[in-house]
Write an enzyme that holds these catalytic residues in place. Structure first.
Site, PDB file in Angstrom:
ATOM      1  N   GLY A 217      46.826  26.129  47.303  1.00 26.01           N
ATOM      2  CA  GLY A 217      47.728  27.289  47.307  1.00 26.01           C
ATOM      3  C   GLY A 217      47.081  28.593  46.907  1.00 26.01           C
ATOM      4  O   GLY A 217      47.746  29.509  46.458  1.00 26.01           O
ATOM      5  N   LYS A 218      45.748  28.716  47.096  1.00 28.28           N
ATOM      6  CA  LYS A 218      45.098  29.963  46.660  1.00 28.28           C
ATOM      7  C   LYS A 218      45.514  31.153  47.515  1.00 28.28           C
ATOM      8  O   LYS A 218      45.717  32.253  47.006  1.00 28.28           O
ATOM      9  CB  LYS A 218      43.574  29.822  46.559  1.00 28.28           C
ATOM     10  CG  LYS A 218      42.852  29.354  47.785  1.00 28.28           C
ATOM     11  CD  LYS A 218      41.363  29.155  47.495  1.00 28.28           C
ATOM     12  CE  LYS A 218      40.621  28.696  48.736  1.00 28.28           C
ATOM     13  NZ  LYS A 218      41.066  27.388  49.220  1.00 28.28           N
ATOM     14  N   GLU A 243      40.981  33.774  57.737  1.00 26.88           N
ATOM     15  CA  GLU A 243      41.421  32.429  58.101  1.00 26.88           C
ATOM     16  C   GLU A 243      42.751  32.464  58.842  1.00 26.88           C
ATOM     17  O   GLU A 243      42.872  31.952  59.944  1.00 26.88           O
ATOM     18  CB  GLU A 243      41.537  31.586  56.823  1.00 26.88           C
ATOM     19  CG  GLU A 243      41.834  30.127  57.099  1.00 26.88           C
ATOM     20  CD  GLU A 243      41.826  29.307  55.816  1.00 26.88           C
ATOM     21  OE1 GLU A 243      41.364  28.167  55.872  1.00 26.88           O
ATOM     22  OE2 GLU A 243      42.283  29.808  54.778  1.00 26.88           O
ATOM     23  N   ARG A 252      54.618  33.912  55.587  1.00 28.90           N
ATOM     24  CA  ARG A 252      54.519  33.496  54.181  1.00 28.90           C
ATOM     25  C   ARG A 252      55.097  34.560  53.241  1.00 28.90           C
ATOM     26  O   ARG A 252      55.766  34.231  52.262  1.00 28.90           O
ATOM     27  CB  ARG A 252      53.063  33.238  53.811  1.00 28.90           C
ATOM     28  CG  ARG A 252      52.557  31.945  54.394  1.00 28.90           C
ATOM     29  CD  ARG A 252      51.199  31.616  53.838  1.00 28.90           C
ATOM     30  NE  ARG A 252      50.773  30.297  54.261  1.00 28.90           N
ATOM     31  CZ  ARG A 252      50.033  29.483  53.521  1.00 28.90           C
ATOM     32  NH1 ARG A 252      49.660  29.860  52.323  1.00 28.90           N
ATOM     33  NH2 ARG A 252      49.667  28.313  53.958  1.00 28.90           N
ATOM     34  N   GLN A 364      36.176  28.719  48.298  1.00 28.38           N
ATOM     35  CA  GLN A 364      36.306  27.262  48.360  1.00 28.38           C
ATOM     36  C   GLN A 364      35.542  26.637  47.201  1.00 28.38           C
ATOM     37  O   GLN A 364      34.602  27.223  46.682  1.00 28.38           O
ATOM     38  CB  GLN A 364      35.707  26.743  49.674  1.00 28.38           C
ATOM     39  CG  GLN A 364      36.499  27.104  50.908  1.00 28.38           C
ATOM     40  CD  GLN A 364      37.714  26.217  51.101  1.00 28.38           C
ATOM     41  OE1 GLN A 364      38.240  25.669  50.131  1.00 28.38           O
ATOM     42  NE2 GLN A 364      38.158  26.084  52.317  1.00 28.38           N
ATOM     43  N   ARG A 383      31.303  26.728  45.341  1.00 26.24           N
ATOM     44  CA  ARG A 383      30.532  26.259  46.480  1.00 26.24           C
ATOM     45  C   ARG A 383      29.476  27.278  46.915  1.00 26.24           C
ATOM     46  O   ARG A 383      29.725  28.469  46.900  1.00 26.24           O
ATOM     47  CB  ARG A 383      31.520  26.015  47.627  1.00 26.24           C
ATOM     48  CG  ARG A 383      30.893  25.303  48.793  1.00 26.24           C
ATOM     49  CD  ARG A 383      31.959  24.724  49.663  1.00 26.24           C
ATOM     50  NE  ARG A 383      31.399  24.475  50.985  1.00 26.24           N
ATOM     51  CZ  ARG A 383      32.138  24.334  52.044  1.00 26.24           C
ATOM     52  NH1 ARG A 383      33.428  24.424  51.967  1.00 26.24           N
ATOM     53  NH2 ARG A 383      31.584  24.105  53.203  1.00 26.24           N
ATOM     54  N   GLY A 386      25.499  29.874  42.712  1.00 26.20           N
ATOM     55  CA  GLY A 386      25.817  30.248  41.334  1.00 26.20           C
ATOM     56  C   GLY A 386      25.917  31.758  41.195  1.00 26.20           C
ATOM     57  O   GLY A 386      26.414  32.263  40.197  1.00 26.20           O
ATOM     58  N   LYS A 420      36.172  32.083  33.470  1.00 26.69           N
ATOM     59  CA  LYS A 420      35.269  33.141  33.025  1.00 26.69           C
ATOM     60  C   LYS A 420      36.092  34.416  32.921  1.00 26.69           C
ATOM     61  O   LYS A 420      36.910  34.703  33.806  1.00 26.69           O
ATOM     62  CB  LYS A 420      34.136  33.335  34.044  1.00 26.69           C
ATOM     63  CG  LYS A 420      33.201  34.485  33.673  1.00 26.69           C
ATOM     64  CD  LYS A 420      32.167  34.775  34.740  1.00 26.69           C
ATOM     65  CE  LYS A 420      31.314  35.967  34.353  1.00 26.69           C
ATOM     66  NZ  LYS A 420      30.344  36.343  35.376  1.00 26.69           N
ATOM     67  N   ARG A 422      35.465  38.449  31.503  1.00 26.06           N
ATOM     68  CA  ARG A 422      34.670  39.471  30.784  1.00 26.06           C
ATOM     69  C   ARG A 422      35.534  40.289  29.833  1.00 26.06           C
ATOM     70  O   ARG A 422      35.019  41.047  29.035  1.00 26.06           O
ATOM     71  CB  ARG A 422      34.017  40.423  31.797  1.00 26.06           C
ATOM     72  CG  ARG A 422      32.790  39.798  32.434  1.00 26.06           C
ATOM     73  CD  ARG A 422      31.752  40.787  32.926  1.00 26.06           C
ATOM     74  NE  ARG A 422      30.609  40.043  33.456  1.00 26.06           N
ATOM     75  CZ  ARG A 422      30.107  40.185  34.657  1.00 26.06           C
ATOM     76  NH1 ARG A 422      30.619  41.075  35.478  1.00 26.06           N
ATOM     77  NH2 ARG A 422      29.084  39.479  35.059  1.00 26.06           N
TER      78      ARG A 422
END
Length: 450
Positions: A217-218, A243, A252, A364, A383, A386, A420, A422
């Site tokens: 659901g992102k 996409e 939506r 992803q 994915r 890094g 994460k 900041r």
């Protein structure tokens, strides 16, 4: 006038009268200082003596000091811009020149206009030099040229070193607004109060990464935020969907705004009450400014160029990172895909800084979490690279237990995991997921009570 003299006498656009009148108005009337400070920077003044006086006033204003002819002269003596022969008579002359401060904003408008023209002339010269030197491809030079012109439009030079003194005033202003309760958050509210408490809203120049396995659901979560920001802040939201088509996105948006079952919207089997809700949702959506681009071949440079042309931009959403092609259309095969994703994520961070808006980029996850007992995503699951983790200011994961276990009692409960941050702490935030409306909500609010 002979040609040589004409060239020698050419000057960059400026108005000495407007500069003197604006400074004089500030010296004789302290009430107009705040309005002028909001509009002008020291660099907007062309004549060095005027610029020194304004810069002195600017730093005094940052520290809430009284500003008049005497205090400004004293401060200039301290900071080394005072000239024993000319400064004091010049300050007196400025105050005599300006009988009233009533027209001060007219003078400010002229100063800004001339400053913009000077910036444009400088950028044009730099662009001409780049073209003549022929360094780099045409597309790279075009991108650099657009960047320079955009920097002028934003009222700042592209690569100037900024003294800390100039940053203090806007910082204190923002702190004052937060302390007085005018603004509850430093950033734009995402519409999810619990998420905002963790990340302090969607902050300018932040790259926010939202990652999950396919189907969690992102896209829906990002669209929910887009709609909330567009509605609450009245700013433009740019959505780049590599996409889904724009029609799919609209369906939506309508489902989540009207709270009408998505399957009924797709099949057209609607009740009378559904039609009423849809009409109301359409009215709400019409009042927002959400721009959608569903070109699947977009690069970060294309997105940046398109966003630069939007005047009231508040938020950029990209769905999703791994589908983007790197700039210049270079094809990366196999192991080089990692390099491509790292290039793209770096460009997205640069774009967020240049546009000075939050950029939410969807990503992803690898299948690494599938092999673990605890399926909650971790930073190492990102994915391809890094570098994404390094460039992002905030990394959020979406996780639903019912995605992996159908028999769980936590059905339709999602977790937003801030991995994460900041700006503060990390942690988990529970959310309610309504798959029929493709909508997330904070757990306190229940749809069946609406």
């Amino acid at each position: 006038m002979p040609f040589e003299e004409e060239i020698l006498s050419r000057q960059m656009p400026h108005s000495l009268e407007a500069e003197q009148a604006a400074l004089g108005a500030m010296l004789i009337d302290a009430d107009c200082i705040k309005d002028v400070m909001d509009k002008l920077q020291p660099d907007d003044f062309y004549v060095k003596q005027n610029r020194d006086i304004f810069e002195t006033m600017y730093s005094m204003f940052s520290y809430s000091r009284a500003i008049d002819g005497v205090t400004v002269a004293e401060e200039m003596q301290k900071n080394g811009t005072y000239d024993n022969q000319t400064t004091r008579p010049y300050l007196v002359q400025l105050m005599e020149l300006t009988p009233t401060s009533a027209n001060v904003m007219e003078y400010v408008g002229i100063i800004r206009d001339k400053s913009l023209l000077r910036g444009l002339a400088k950028a044009a010269g730099e662009i001409t030099a780049m073209v003549q030197e022929g360094l780099g491809e045409a597309s790279a030079i075009l991108e650099a040229a657009e960047q320079k012109v955009y920097a002028v439009r934003r009222g700042r030079s592209a690569q100037e070193l900024v003294p800390v003194a100039q940053l203090i005033k806007p910082f204190l202003d923002q702190l004052n607004d937060l302390a007085s309760g005018k603004t509850g958050l430093p950033g734009l509210p995402s519409g999810f109060s619990a998420v905002d408490q963790k990340i302090h809203g969607l902050n300018k120049s932040d790259l926010i990464l939202l990652a999950a396995r396919p189907g969690v659901g992102k896209s829906s979560f990002a669209l929910n935020m887009a709609l909330n920001v567009a509605r609450q802040s009245q700013k433009t939201v740019a959505v780049f969907s590599l996409e889904m088509s724009r029609e799919q996105l609209l369906v939506r948006l309508m489902a989540s705004e009207a709270l009408v079952d998505l399957s009924r919207l797709l099949t057209g089997r609607l009740s009378a009450s559904d039609w009423g809700k849809l009409t109301q949702a359409a009215r709400t959506l019409r009042q927002t400014d959400i721009r959608i681009d569903d070109n699947p071949m977009l690069t970060a440079a294309d997105m940046n160029a398109k966003c630069r042309r939007l005047d009231n931009l508040g938020l950029v959403i990209i769905d999703y990172l791994q589908l983007m092609s790197s700039s210049g259309g270079k094809g990366y095969a196999g192991e080089n895909r990692q390099q491509a994703v790292s290039d793209i994520s770096r460009m997205l961070k640069i774009m967020a800084k240049e546009l000075d808006v939050p950029v939410i980029c969807l990503s992803q996850l690898s299948r690494a979490n599938e092999k673990r007992e605890d399926k909650r995503p971790m930073l190492s699951d990102l994915r391809d690279s890094g570098a994404i983790e390094q460039d992002a200011d905030i990394v959020m994961f979406l996780y639903r237990e019912d995605y992996y276990r159908e028999d769980t009692e936590n059905r339709n409960i999602a977790e937003c995991i801030v991995a994460k941050n900041r700006h503060g702490e990390t942690g988990k935030i529970p959310l309610r997921w309504s798959p029929e409306y493709t909508t997330f909500s904070t757990v306190e609010m229940r749809f069946d009570e609406e």
